[in-house]
Design a protein around this motif. Structure first.
Motif, PDB file in Angstrom:
ATOM      1  N   ILE A 101      45.249  44.955  47.237  1.00 34.13           N
ATOM      2  CA  ILE A 101      44.216  44.291  46.434  1.00 34.13           C
ATOM      3  C   ILE A 101      44.592  44.375  44.947  1.00 34.13           C
ATOM      4  CG2 ILE A 101      41.761  44.208  45.880  1.00 34.13           C
ATOM      5  CD1 ILE A 101      42.448  43.543  48.848  1.00 34.13           C
ATOM      6  N   THR A 102      44.688  43.224  44.341  1.00 30.49           N
ATOM      7  CA  THR A 102      45.180  43.069  42.963  1.00 30.49           C
ATOM      8  C   THR A 102      44.044  43.289  41.954  1.00 30.49           C
ATOM      9  OG1 THR A 102      46.798  41.493  43.782  1.00 30.49           O
ATOM     10  CG2 THR A 102      46.283  41.335  41.451  1.00 30.49           C
ATOM     11  N   PRO A 103      44.383  43.762  40.744  1.00 27.66           N
ATOM     12  CA  PRO A 103      43.345  43.891  39.721  1.00 27.66           C
ATOM     13  C   PRO A 103      42.662  42.549  39.415  1.00 27.66           C
ATOM     14  CG  PRO A 103      45.294  45.099  39.026  1.00 27.66           C
ATOM     15  CD  PRO A 103      45.669  44.334  40.278  1.00 27.66           C
ATOM     16  N   TYR A 104      41.365  42.605  39.309  1.00 21.33           N
ATOM     17  CA  TYR A 104      40.568  41.435  38.935  1.00 21.33           C
ATOM     18  C   TYR A 104      41.076  40.836  37.622  1.00 21.33           C
ATOM     19  CZ  TYR A 104      36.432  38.946  37.154  1.00 21.33           C
ATOM     20  OH  TYR A 104      35.581  38.028  36.638  1.00 21.33           O
ATOM     21  N   LEU A 105      41.524  41.716  36.705  1.00 18.18           N
ATOM     22  CA  LEU A 105      41.948  41.246  35.382  1.00 18.18           C
ATOM     23  C   LEU A 105      43.347  40.626  35.372  1.00 18.18           C
ATOM     24  CD1 LEU A 105      40.572  44.129  33.109  1.00 18.18           C
ATOM     25  CD2 LEU A 105      39.634  41.824  33.413  1.00 18.18           C
ATOM     26  N   HIS A 106      44.065  40.738  36.471  1.00 18.81           N
ATOM     27  CA  HIS A 106      45.398  40.116  36.536  1.00 18.81           C
ATOM     28  C   HIS A 106      45.250  38.605  36.351  1.00 18.81           C
ATOM     29  CE1 HIS A 106      49.172  38.559  37.964  1.00 18.81           C
ATOM     30  NE2 HIS A 106      49.656  39.769  38.163  1.00 18.81           N
ATOM     31  N   PRO A 107      45.899  38.047  35.324  1.00 20.94           N
ATOM     32  CA  PRO A 107      45.660  36.635  34.997  1.00 20.94           C
ATOM     33  C   PRO A 107      46.022  35.659  36.119  1.00 20.94           C
ATOM     34  CG  PRO A 107      47.195  37.658  33.424  1.00 20.94           C
ATOM     35  CD  PRO A 107      46.842  38.708  34.416  1.00 20.94           C
ATOM     36  N   GLY A 108      46.947  36.038  36.993  1.00 23.11           N
ATOM     37  CA  GLY A 108      47.355  35.110  38.043  1.00 23.11           C
ATOM     38  C   GLY A 108      46.587  35.278  39.342  1.00 23.11           C
ATOM     39  N   TYR A 109      45.648  36.200  39.369  1.00 23.73           N
ATOM     40  CA  TYR A 109      45.019  36.534  40.657  1.00 23.73           C
ATOM     41  C   TYR A 109      43.796  35.665  40.936  1.00 23.73           C
ATOM     42  CZ  TYR A 109      43.014  39.249  44.472  1.00 23.73           C
ATOM     43  OH  TYR A 109      42.514  39.634  45.690  1.00 23.73           O
ATOM     44  N   ASN A 110      43.771  35.098  42.153  1.00 21.53           N
ATOM     45  CA  ASN A 110      42.578  34.345  42.532  1.00 21.53           C
ATOM     46  C   ASN A 110      42.226  34.467  44.019  1.00 21.53           C
ATOM     47  OD1 ASN A 110      44.538  32.804  43.654  1.00 21.53           O
ATOM     48  ND2 ASN A 110      44.111  30.948  42.491  1.00 21.53           N
ATOM     49  N   ARG A 111      42.910  35.303  44.748  1.00 20.42           N
ATOM     50  CA  ARG A 111      42.586  35.460  46.174  1.00 20.42           C
ATOM     51  C   ARG A 111      41.414  36.415  46.359  1.00 20.42           C
ATOM     52  NH1 ARG A 111      45.052  33.729  50.751  1.00 20.42           N
ATOM     53  NH2 ARG A 111      43.968  35.468  51.716  1.00 20.42           N
ATOM     54  N   TYR A 112      40.329  36.071  45.679  1.00 22.58           N
ATOM     55  CA  TYR A 112      39.178  36.966  45.691  1.00 22.58           C
ATOM     56  C   TYR A 112      38.579  37.124  47.083  1.00 22.58           C
ATOM     57  CZ  TYR A 112      39.395  36.080  40.668  1.00 22.58           C
ATOM     58  OH  TYR A 112      39.807  35.971  39.372  1.00 22.58           O
ATOM     59  N   ILE A 113      38.963  36.243  47.971  1.00 26.48           N
ATOM     60  CA  ILE A 113      38.454  36.297  49.331  1.00 26.48           C
ATOM     61  C   ILE A 113      38.884  37.600  50.013  1.00 26.48           C
ATOM     62  CG2 ILE A 113      40.299  35.154  50.689  1.00 26.48           C
ATOM     63  CD1 ILE A 113      36.817  33.740  50.544  1.00 26.48           C
ATOM     64  N   ASP A 114      40.005  38.198  49.556  1.00 26.83           N
ATOM     65  CA  ASP A 114      40.451  39.501  50.067  1.00 26.83           C
ATOM     66  C   ASP A 114      39.744  40.661  49.368  1.00 26.83           C
ATOM     67  OD1 ASP A 114      42.393  38.366  51.753  1.00 26.83           O
ATOM     68  OD2 ASP A 114      43.844  38.282  50.124  1.00 26.83           O
ATOM     69  N   GLY A 115      39.219  40.388  48.189  1.00 28.83           N
ATOM     70  CA  GLY A 115      38.599  41.421  47.378  1.00 28.83           C
ATOM     71  C   GLY A 115      39.173  41.433  45.983  1.00 28.83           C
ATOM     72  N   ALA A 116      38.879  42.478  45.225  1.00 30.46           N
ATOM     73  CA  ALA A 116      39.420  42.622  43.877  1.00 30.46           C
ATOM     74  C   ALA A 116      39.317  44.084  43.474  1.00 30.46           C
ATOM     75  CB  ALA A 116      38.638  41.752  42.887  1.00 30.46           C
ATOM     76  N   ASN A 117      40.209  44.480  42.574  1.00 27.54           N
ATOM     77  CA  ASN A 117      40.192  45.858  42.082  1.00 27.54           C
ATOM     78  C   ASN A 117      39.748  45.870  40.620  1.00 27.54           C
ATOM     79  OD1 ASN A 117      40.853  48.432  41.036  1.00 27.54           O
ATOM     80  ND2 ASN A 117      42.435  48.723  42.591  1.00 27.54           N
ATOM     81  N   PHE A 118      38.656  46.564  40.346  1.00 28.91           N
ATOM     82  CA  PHE A 118      38.099  46.648  38.988  1.00 28.91           C
ATOM     83  C   PHE A 118      38.392  47.992  38.320  1.00 28.91           C
ATOM     84  CE2 PHE A 118      35.343  44.075  41.716  1.00 28.91           C
ATOM     85  CZ  PHE A 118      35.325  42.873  41.021  1.00 28.91           C
ATOM     86  N   ALA A 119      38.969  48.939  39.074  1.00 24.51           N
ATOM     87  CA  ALA A 119      39.106  50.321  38.590  1.00 24.51           C
ATOM     88  C   ALA A 119      39.985  50.405  37.345  1.00 24.51           C
ATOM     89  CB  ALA A 119      39.682  51.204  39.688  1.00 24.51           C
ATOM     90  N   SER A 120      39.615  51.302  36.443  1.00 25.42           N
ATOM     91  CA  SER A 120      40.312  51.424  35.166  1.00 25.42           C
ATOM     92  C   SER A 120      40.588  52.894  34.870  1.00 25.42           C
ATOM     93  CB  SER A 120      39.426  50.804  34.076  1.00 25.42           C
ATOM     94  OG  SER A 120      39.890  51.105  32.785  1.00 25.42           O
ATOM     95  N   ALA A 121      41.870  53.225  34.719  1.00 20.76           N
ATOM     96  CA  ALA A 121      42.264  54.616  34.458  1.00 20.76           C
ATOM     97  C   ALA A 121      41.574  55.139  33.207  1.00 20.76           C
ATOM     98  CB  ALA A 121      43.779  54.699  34.298  1.00 20.76           C
ATOM     99  N   GLY A 122      41.106  56.366  33.287  1.00 14.90           N
ATOM    100  CA  GLY A 122      40.452  57.006  32.148  1.00 14.90           C
ATOM    101  C   GLY A 122      38.959  56.786  32.102  1.00 14.90           C
ATOM    102  N   SER A 123      38.470  55.883  32.946  1.00 20.98           N
ATOM    103  CA  SER A 123      37.054  55.534  32.857  1.00 20.98           C
ATOM    104  C   SER A 123      36.186  56.524  33.609  1.00 20.98           C
ATOM    105  CB  SER A 123      36.814  54.134  33.426  1.00 20.98           C
ATOM    106  OG  SER A 123      36.895  54.146  34.841  1.00 20.98           O
ATOM    107  N   GLY A 124      34.895  56.424  33.330  1.00 24.91           N
ATOM    108  CA  GLY A 124      33.933  57.253  34.036  1.00 24.91           C
ATOM    109  C   GLY A 124      32.683  56.457  34.318  1.00 24.91           C
TER     110      GLY A 124
END
Ligand SMILES: *[C@@H]1O[C@H](CO)[C@@H](O)[C@H](O)[C@H]1NC(C)=O
Ligand SMILES: *[C@@H]1O[C@H](CO)[C@@H](O)[C@H](O)[C@H]1NC(C)=O
Ligand SMILES: *[C@@H]1O[C@H](CO)[C@@H](O)[C@H](O)[C@H]1NC(C)=O
Ligand SMILES: *[C@@H]1O[C@H](CO)[C@@H](O)[C@H](O)[C@H]1NC(C)=O
Ligand SMILES: *[C@@H]1O[C@H](CO)[C@@H](O)[C@H](O)[C@H]1NC(C)=O
Length: 373
Positions: A101-124
């Motif tokens: 599952i590719t990051p949602y923010l990846h500019p080329g990604y659009n296969r949202y039907i599989d899902g998306a990854n929103f996780a961000s290192a360092g975040s809480g």
């Protein structure tokens, strides 16, 4: 009448247009495109689950892993994952027969039907945690809401509801909320009790879970927090450099791990159809740190890549403030790849526990059961 094969082909063609870059194309017959039973995967949280989101935000190398030797043992190039190879969500996707599952923010990604990854290192879960350098959990939620809106627009409300309700939502957060204020001796952590602080973190996490539920999410997966004071970085910070864990930090993780399952039980009673899985990451980490050879590792405490005591200085790759670093021969020998993140091999073991763990480790459902619901 179209044969199943033709429908499948049609589906593929339609998928290509379903979520175009412009996000504006309307789709007739979108229904045909939804794989009958396949649940998709949406991922939220911190560096344990970040597949490269921070490559696409304005941040610093402290919050990025898009340089070697990160990624070397599986991808052969740095992807932004804080590991030598795959992270937990990659294995979960594989077990669920989904692509990575590719990051949602990846500019080329659009296969949202599989899902998306929103996780961000360092975040809480708290907006204050590394504010300005990461995508906090609430902002990750905003991205997900945009996506849910897009699904409703393209699939219609009913179909979108089914789709989002069938999906699994993995969330891993809290570690940074606890460890960073502890390390920096923040005034916030000084001003309230530890229990109040934990309640605030869990309160924010709960808000996000409820919001995902409102959008249609029903199945949630978690890993309990590791012994935060026993990571290479925190062990190295312990005053006196005795090699002992930084118990005060682990205490916060323990408080969190006691309180959070109670909240989930409550949500299950309150929210119709809410189902969850929580795996005992705390025990899984502790066992591997203390008895590495039992799990096929040679080293449980010292990281593969880094410098200083336990290679706990975040210098892996030499692109952050400290340029000198050591690299072990084989990352698979180590539980930790860098100052605070598991090697691919450890990630695989954790993912297996989440996917198919027995009820004394992963409860009340394991992820396999959640995907099949
Ligand atoms: C990135 O962040 C830095 C520091 O916060 C800021 O000075 C800079 O303007 C930002 N750049 C962009 C493109 O937003
Ligand atoms: C943390 O800050 C408090 C005051 O806010 C101070 O009393 C305490 O000594 C500090 N602890 C450390 C380890 O610096
Ligand atoms: C969420 O965190 C903020 C601090 O960022 C705090 O003021 C608020 O009370 C927390 N919310 C809940 C529901 O605990
Ligand atoms: C690294 O260690 C793992 C586990 O012991 C082993 O399977 C693998 O072959 C080793 N890789 C190399 C390059 O030696
Ligand atoms: C869970 O149960 C399995 C057998 O069902 C056992 O092998 C394992 O050690 C148990 N794990 C824990 C953490 O108690």
């Amino acid at each position: 009448m179209a044969t199943p094969t033709k429908l499948y082909t049609l589906c593929f063609l339609l998928l290509a247009f379903l979520f175009p870059f412009s996000n504006s194309l309307q789709l007739d017959g979108g229904k045909l495109c939804l794989p009958e039973k396949q649940a998709s995967l949406f991922i939220f949280g911190d560096s344990f689950f970040d597949a490269g989101s921070n490559n696409y935000i304005n941040t610093t190398t402290g919050f990025q892993a898009n340089f070697g030797p990160y990624g070397e043992s599986f991808f052969k190039y740095p992807t932004g994952r804080f590991s030598d190879g795959r992270i937990v969500p990659d294995f979960i996707a594989e077990y669920a027969k989904l692509p990575l599952i590719t990051p949602y923010l990846h500019p080329g990604y659009n296969r949202y039907i599989d899902g998306a990854n929103f996780a961000s290192a360092g975040s809480g879960a708290l907006v204050e945690t590394q504010q300005g350098s990461v995508t906090d959990l609430h902002s990750q939620l905003s991205f997900f809401k945009n996506l849910a809106r897009l699904f409703r627009k393209n699939l219609g409300n009913t179909e979108a509801k089914t789709f989002l309700g069938r999906a699994v939502y993995l969330i891993n957060t809290g570690g940074n909320d606890y460890s960073i204020p502890f390390i920096t001796n923040s005034s916030l952590l000084q001003s309230i009790s530890q229990q109040e602080f934990v309640d605030m973190v869990i309160g924010n996490l709960t808000t996000v879970i409820k919001e995902i539920y409102k959008e249609g999410g029903r199945k949630f997966g978690f890993l309990s927090l590791p012994p935060l004071g026993c990571l290479p970085s925190t062990r190295a910070l312990k005053p006196g450099n005795t090699g002992a864990c930084f118990e005060g930090m682990t205490a916060l993780a323990k408080l969190h791990n006691e309180a959070f399952p109670k909240v989930l039980q409550k949500l299950e009673r309150q929210l119709n159809g809410f189902r969850y899985s929580i795996a005992d990451g705390y025990t899984a980490f502790s066992e591997r740190i203390n008895n590495p050879s039992k799990y096929g590792f040679k080293e449980g405490k010292i990281a593969c890549c880094g410098s200083g005591p336990y290679r706990g200085t975040p210098s892996c790759g030499g692109k952050r403030s400290v340029k000198e670093y050591e690299l072990c021969e084989n990352a698979s020998d180590h539980v930790f790849f860098d100052f605070g993140h598991p090697s691919e091999r450890a990630n695989q073991q954790f993912a297996k526990l989440m996917w198919s763990g027995t009820s004394n480790v992963t409860a009340p459902y394991n992820l396999k059961a959640l995907f099949e619901l």
